[in-house]
Write an enzyme that holds these catalytic residues in place. Structure first.
Site, mmCIF file in Angstrom:
data_model
loop_
_atom_site.group_PDB
_atom_site.id
_atom_site.type_symbol
_atom_site.label_atom_id
_atom_site.label_comp_id
_atom_site.label_asym_id
_atom_site.label_seq_id
_atom_site.Cartn_x
_atom_site.Cartn_y
_atom_site.Cartn_z
ATOM 1 N N THR A 37 39.476 24.563 39.999
ATOM 2 C CA THR A 37 40.126 24.144 41.497
ATOM 3 C C THR A 37 39.980 22.569 41.963
ATOM 4 O O THR A 37 38.766 21.941 42.143
ATOM 5 C CB THR A 37 39.047 24.754 43.096
ATOM 6 O OG1 THR A 37 39.472 26.460 43.068
ATOM 7 C CG2 THR A 37 39.827 24.304 43.976
ATOM 8 N N ALA A 73 43.497 28.157 40.990
ATOM 9 C CA ALA A 73 43.969 29.127 41.778
ATOM 10 C C ALA A 73 44.794 28.782 42.404
ATOM 11 O O ALA A 73 44.870 28.055 43.410
ATOM 12 C CB ALA A 73 42.949 30.594 42.415
ATOM 13 N N HIS A 190 43.265 36.239 39.844
ATOM 14 C CA HIS A 190 41.625 36.405 39.495
ATOM 15 C C HIS A 190 40.805 37.350 40.192
ATOM 16 O O HIS A 190 41.105 37.870 41.534
ATOM 17 C CB HIS A 190 41.653 35.182 40.700
ATOM 18 C CG HIS A 190 40.344 34.003 40.642
ATOM 19 N ND1 HIS A 190 39.264 35.053 40.355
ATOM 20 C CD2 HIS A 190 40.171 32.526 40.782
ATOM 21 C CE1 HIS A 190 38.317 33.792 40.183
ATOM 22 N NE2 HIS A 190 38.704 32.836 41.356
ATOM 23 N N TYR A 195 35.726 36.309 45.105
ATOM 24 C CA TYR A 195 36.634 36.419 45.176
ATOM 25 C C TYR A 195 36.577 37.654 45.805
ATOM 26 O O TYR A 195 36.098 38.912 45.736
ATOM 27 C CB TYR A 195 37.633 35.636 45.628
ATOM 28 C CG TYR A 195 37.370 33.483 44.804
ATOM 29 C CD1 TYR A 195 37.233 33.145 46.331
ATOM 30 C CD2 TYR A 195 37.396 33.297 44.019
ATOM 31 C CE1 TYR A 195 36.524 32.213 46.519
ATOM 32 C CE2 TYR A 195 36.106 31.652 43.975
ATOM 33 C CZ TYR A 195 36.418 31.458 45.350
ATOM 34 O OH TYR A 195 36.294 29.638 45.190
ATOM 35 N N ARG A 242 40.864 37.456 35.403
ATOM 36 C CA ARG A 242 39.554 36.978 35.466
ATOM 37 C C ARG A 242 37.882 37.529 35.414
ATOM 38 O O ARG A 242 38.248 38.440 36.984
ATOM 39 C CB ARG A 242 39.577 35.088 35.447
ATOM 40 C CG ARG A 242 38.071 34.524 36.339
ATOM 41 C CD ARG A 242 38.691 32.723 35.513
ATOM 42 N NE ARG A 242 37.781 32.197 35.216
ATOM 43 C CZ ARG A 242 36.847 31.373 35.557
ATOM 44 N NH1 ARG A 242 36.381 30.934 37.201
ATOM 45 N NH2 ARG A 242 36.835 29.916 34.754
ATOM 46 N N ARG A 286 25.659 32.848 31.035
ATOM 47 C CA ARG A 286 24.713 31.577 31.515
ATOM 48 C C ARG A 286 25.206 30.356 32.590
ATOM 49 O O ARG A 286 24.556 29.631 32.966
ATOM 50 C CB ARG A 286 24.324 30.952 29.795
ATOM 51 C CG ARG A 286 26.102 30.072 29.031
ATOM 52 C CD ARG A 286 25.427 29.389 28.469
ATOM 53 N NE ARG A 286 27.082 28.750 27.664
ATOM 54 C CZ ARG A 286 27.551 29.198 26.480
ATOM 55 N NH1 ARG A 286 26.502 29.954 25.688
ATOM 56 N NH2 ARG A 286 29.280 29.166 25.799
ATOM 57 N N GLY A 339 33.037 29.185 30.147
ATOM 58 C CA GLY A 339 31.317 28.357 30.563
ATOM 59 C C GLY A 339 30.418 27.876 29.706
ATOM 60 O O GLY A 339 30.152 28.617 29.499
ATOM 61 N N GLY A 361 36.898 23.377 31.423
ATOM 62 C CA GLY A 361 37.337 22.918 32.362
ATOM 63 C C GLY A 361 36.843 21.887 33.034
ATOM 64 O O GLY A 361 37.745 20.859 32.382
#
Length: 410
Positions: A37, A73, A190, A195, A242, A286, A339, A361
């Site tokens: 985002t 998203a 998503h 969410y 996801r 994690r 992650g 990301g």
């Protein structure tokens, strides 16, 4: 003088840079841009945002030949959003804006999926034209929305069965629009990060007593209906999802994530071929929005103690993505892990077959040429967290990070 050695080990000859068939596309490398985002949309009308030219530049900068990008998203309807500046996929203007993005990515030989979402209780009436928020139950999130309103002052209303069916259709319609009007190569559903779909999965949020609550079979019903509808609309080879079984963000904390997401993964792997997604994109245990890695893993260990059924007890397999990956592999479903991945730990994840690709990301945000830098062993730009979710000007921390050649190093 001989050529100087790169400052870091080049990853060009590792499995990160081997091809990967992924549904209808074939990747040339396994470093995937994460859906992040960024809140840089251009206002089209009150509460409705679309991509501007800087979004075209942002995604184009990070595209590579045979590379795979997943967008931030995107809202599937006017009443499903919780943040300003999020480009949706429900108006002609929004779809035209995204078409410029996909054209730019395709011009460089890349692939791009659109992540589609509904935030559920992760919003307040002021952001959705005064409507009451919807969720699996009437439990609000703690804290404040982006506009300063307390979530607790506006608790969600449990969705009716008819509303659930309507949102399923919205997901399918959005997927078709992404393909037919915006030129995407596919969509990612998503189902993570607290969410709407995840609000049905986590048993500390879903307190329903009907066919969509109670047992894990019932709590998975809505996400599986969305999967079936979206894959029927555009083909399973064009769809991923996801998931985040160990998520704490937005007050989700399932009592037995190992068992419950193993059930969901089994259901996905056993769907008919015409409804079986091409990949599952899952977030490492994690990773947490507030806790550090040690704190998060300790928190999980305090109550999530049992391995996935059918897997021999091994401490490394408790609160791990590996059992989910192995379940999905039986159905030919590819596995993307996200992650906390970077230069140091990505290659091992793929080499050990614990994932088919890694999703990054923050490093993609700060390094438009991340793939080149990892391939050649070049230093990375540091990221600026203060510009992750908007900035003034909008280009700051978005399109102004230097390429290696421009910056002459990090």
């Amino acid at each position: 003088m001989g050529s100087q050695s790169p400052p870091f080990p080049p990853l060009a000859d590792t499995e990160l840079f081997t091809p990967l068939p992924l549904g209808a596309i074939t990747l040339s490398h396994r470093i995937v841009q994460s859906p992040c985002t960024r809140m840089r949309g251009v206002l089209e009308s009150p509460g409705v945002w679309k991509c501007g030219d800087i979004a075209v530049e942002y995604y184009s900068q990070r595209s590579t030949k045979g590379g795979f990008q997943i967008t931030e998203a995107t809202n599937i309807s006017r009443l499903c959003g919780g943040y300003p500046g999020i480009p949706g996929v429900f108006t002609p203007g929004q779809l035209e804006g995204w078409k410029k993005v996909t054209d730019a990515v395709h011009a460089k030989g890349g692939y791009i999926f659109c992540q589609i979402w509904h935030v559920g209780r992760g919003t307040v009436p002021a952001l959705i034209e005064g409507h009451q928020t919807l969720s699996s139950s009437d439990i609000p999130i703690k804290g404040k929305a982006v506009n300063g309103d307390e979530y607790a002052d506006f608790p969600p209303r449990p969705m009716t069965v008819e509303e659930i069916a309507d949102v399923v259709k919205q997901f399918a319609d959005a997927a078709k629009a992404c393909m037919e009007q915006a030129g995407f190569d596919g969509v990612e559903i998503h189902g993570a990060n607290g969410y709407l779909l995840e609000q049905f999965l986590h048993d500390n949020v879903n307190k329903r007593t009907d066919a969509y609550g109670g047992s894990i079979e019932n709590r998975c019903r809505f996400p599986l209906e969305v999967i079936r509808a979206v894959t029927s609309a555009i083909g399973p080879e064009r769809v991923g999802i996801r998931l985040s079984p160990y998520n704490y963000y937005q007050d989700t904390r399932d009592s037995n994530p190992n068992k419950h997401w193993a059930y969901l993964c089994t259901q996905i792997a056993e769907l008919p071929r015409e409804n079986r997604v091409s990949y599952v994109h899952m977030i490492e245990p994690r990773f947490d929005e507030e806790l550090d890695e040690a704190g998060k893993m300790a928190a999980l260990a305090a109550y999530s103690k049992m391995p996935v059924e059918g897997f021999e007890f091994d401490p490394k397999m408790v609160n791990s993505l590996v059992p989910f990956r192995n379940i999905l592999k039986k159905g030919g479903v590819k596995f993307l892990a996200a992650g906390g991945f970077g230069r140091e730990n990505s290659e091992e994840k793929v080499r050990t077959k614990d994932a088919d690709a890694v999703v990054m990301g923050r490093w993609f945000i700060a390094n438009p040429d991340l793939v080149k830098r990892l391939r050649e062993g070049l230093p990375l730009n540091a990221y600026d967290r203060s510009t992750f979710y908007g900035a003034d000007p909008k280009t700051k921390g978005y399109t102004d990070y230097p390429f290696f050649e421009e910056g002459k190093g990090a």
